[in-house]
Design a protein around this motif. Structure first.
Motif, PDB file in Angstrom:
ATOM      1  N   VAL A  96       0.937  -1.314   0.140  1.00  0.00           N
ATOM      2  CA  VAL A  96      -0.075   0.246  -0.039  1.00  0.00           C
ATOM      3  C   VAL A  96       0.854   1.255   0.098  1.00  0.00           C
ATOM      4  N   LYS A  97       0.667   2.067  -0.927  1.00  0.00           N
ATOM      5  CA  LYS A  97       1.688   3.224  -1.194  1.00  0.00           C
ATOM      6  C   LYS A  97       1.084   4.507  -1.248  1.00  0.00           C
ATOM      7  N   GLN A  98       1.434   5.469  -0.351  1.00  0.00           N
ATOM      8  CA  GLN A  98       1.000   6.798  -0.341  1.00  0.00           C
ATOM      9  C   GLN A  98       2.132   7.522  -1.048  1.00  0.00           C
ATOM     10  N   TYR A 136      -4.186  -6.271   8.290  1.00  0.00           N
ATOM     11  CA  TYR A 136      -4.252  -4.710   7.774  1.00  0.00           C
ATOM     12  C   TYR A 136      -3.043  -4.232   7.371  1.00  0.00           C
ATOM     13  N   ILE A 137      -2.815  -3.902   6.227  1.00  0.00           N
ATOM     14  CA  ILE A 137      -1.745  -3.119   5.646  1.00  0.00           C
ATOM     15  C   ILE A 137      -1.940  -1.521   5.573  1.00  0.00           C
ATOM     16  N   LYS A 181      -6.074  -0.213  -9.372  1.00  0.00           N
ATOM     17  CA  LYS A 181      -5.794  -0.441  -7.768  1.00  0.00           C
ATOM     18  C   LYS A 181      -5.229   0.707  -7.086  1.00  0.00           C
ATOM     19  N   HIS A 182      -6.209   1.512  -7.019  1.00  0.00           N
ATOM     20  CA  HIS A 182      -6.076   3.211  -6.766  1.00  0.00           C
ATOM     21  C   HIS A 182      -7.260   3.507  -5.928  1.00  0.00           C
ATOM     22  N   TYR A 184      -2.476   0.389  -4.379  1.00  0.00           N
ATOM     23  CA  TYR A 184      -2.032  -0.964  -3.658  1.00  0.00           C
ATOM     24  C   TYR A 184      -1.868  -1.549  -4.912  1.00  0.00           C
ATOM     25  N   THR A 185      -1.059  -2.830  -4.288  1.00  0.00           N
ATOM     26  CA  THR A 185      -0.677  -3.949  -5.424  1.00  0.00           C
ATOM     27  C   THR A 185      -1.267  -5.403  -5.330  1.00  0.00           C
ATOM     28  N   ASN A 186      -1.979  -5.555  -4.096  1.00  0.00           N
ATOM     29  CA  ASN A 186      -2.512  -6.595  -3.813  1.00  0.00           C
ATOM     30  C   ASN A 186      -4.047  -6.896  -4.028  1.00  0.00           C
ATOM     31  N   SER A 187      -4.289  -7.850  -5.254  1.00  0.00           N
ATOM     32  CA  SER A 187      -5.508  -7.799  -5.755  1.00  0.00           C
ATOM     33  C   SER A 187      -6.650  -8.509  -4.838  1.00  0.00           C
ATOM     34  N   MET A 188      -6.017  -9.100  -3.785  1.00  0.00           N
ATOM     35  CA  MET A 188      -6.892  -9.875  -2.855  1.00  0.00           C
ATOM     36  C   MET A 188      -7.543  -8.654  -1.514  1.00  0.00           C
ATOM     37  N   PHE A 189      -6.859  -7.578  -1.749  1.00  0.00           N
ATOM     38  CA  PHE A 189      -7.466  -6.678  -0.776  1.00  0.00           C
ATOM     39  C   PHE A 189      -9.012  -6.186  -1.225  1.00  0.00           C
TER      40      PHE A 189
END
Lengths: 113, 112
Positions: free
Chosen positions: B4-6, B100-101, B71-72, B25-30
């Protein structure tokens, strides 16, 4: 008042001296969790607990232990603290994990020299 | 690897204007996303959340938008107020793992 409490709020200790940070919630929440906050790294999950006697590792569990013997309490144990564990620690709780907002404690600032 | 990037560490906005905070974010499972606000010397407090089955959720001055294909997600604050000055964290969870990430946070400063 619904709240998550942590003690102590501030702690300075020396390398290798075992310490425990307590966390307690009065909302009858199933899920509890510990995080550490470091500059440039945000909040990282250390351990979490889905229920009494059920705990699991977060992203940065090395050097930490937890236990969940009662629903309301979730202490964080550092058996042999090292300087790289100097950080700001937050405890949090939520109704359940994964799909609910978490309520955070006020934080514990730990310095290990 | 930061899931998860800000990417914006800080943001300054004039009072009354819109604040837009972004998160990738990168994980499509979120499947669940949350925004928290943090004042100095306090713990984070929950602001607003969104499930992956929605693309928008509003609560007063706060709106969260989710673009799953990109993914945004973004948090819009309208109108911004000086009391909104704080660090904002986005968080993501995979409800199957109970983890939680969190992102690294964006410091918002609303100028009077």
């Amino acid at each position: 008042e619904a709240q998550v409490t942590q003690n102590p709020r501030y702690l300075i200790t020396v390398t290798g001296k075992k310490l425990t940070v307590t966390c307690s919630q009065n909302m009858n929440h199933e899920y509890m969790s510990w995080y550490r906050q470091d500059p440039g790294l945000g909040l990282r999950q250390i351990y979490y607990s889905m229920n009494v006697e059920v705990t699991d590792k977060g992203d940065v569990p090395e050097g930490y232990k937890v236990s969940r013997k009662e629903k309301r309490n979730f202490p964080l144990i550092l058996e042999s603290p090292s300087p790289n564990q100097t950080s700001l620690y937050f405890c949090a709780s939520s109704l359940d994990g994964g799909r609910y907002e978490q309520y955070f404690g006020p934080g514990t600032r730990l310095t290990v020299t | 690897d930061q899931q998860v990037k800000q990417n914006s560490p800080s943001l300054s906005v004039q009072e009354g204007r819109i604040s837009i905070l972004n998160c990738d974010y990168t994980n499509s499972m979120f499947d669940y996303f949350l925004w928290y606000k943090k004042y100095p010397a306090e713990g984070p407090t929950f602001l607003i959340s969104i499930s992956s089955i929605k693309d928008k959720n509003e609560d007063g001055r706060f709106t969260v938008f989710l673009n799953k294909s990109a993914k945004h997600l973004s948090l819009h604050i309208v109108p911004s107020q000086p009391g909104d000055s704080a660090v904002y964290f986005c968080a993501a969870s995979d409800s199957g793992t109970y983890k939680y990430i969190f992102g690294t946070g964006t410091r918002l400063k609303v100028l009077a």
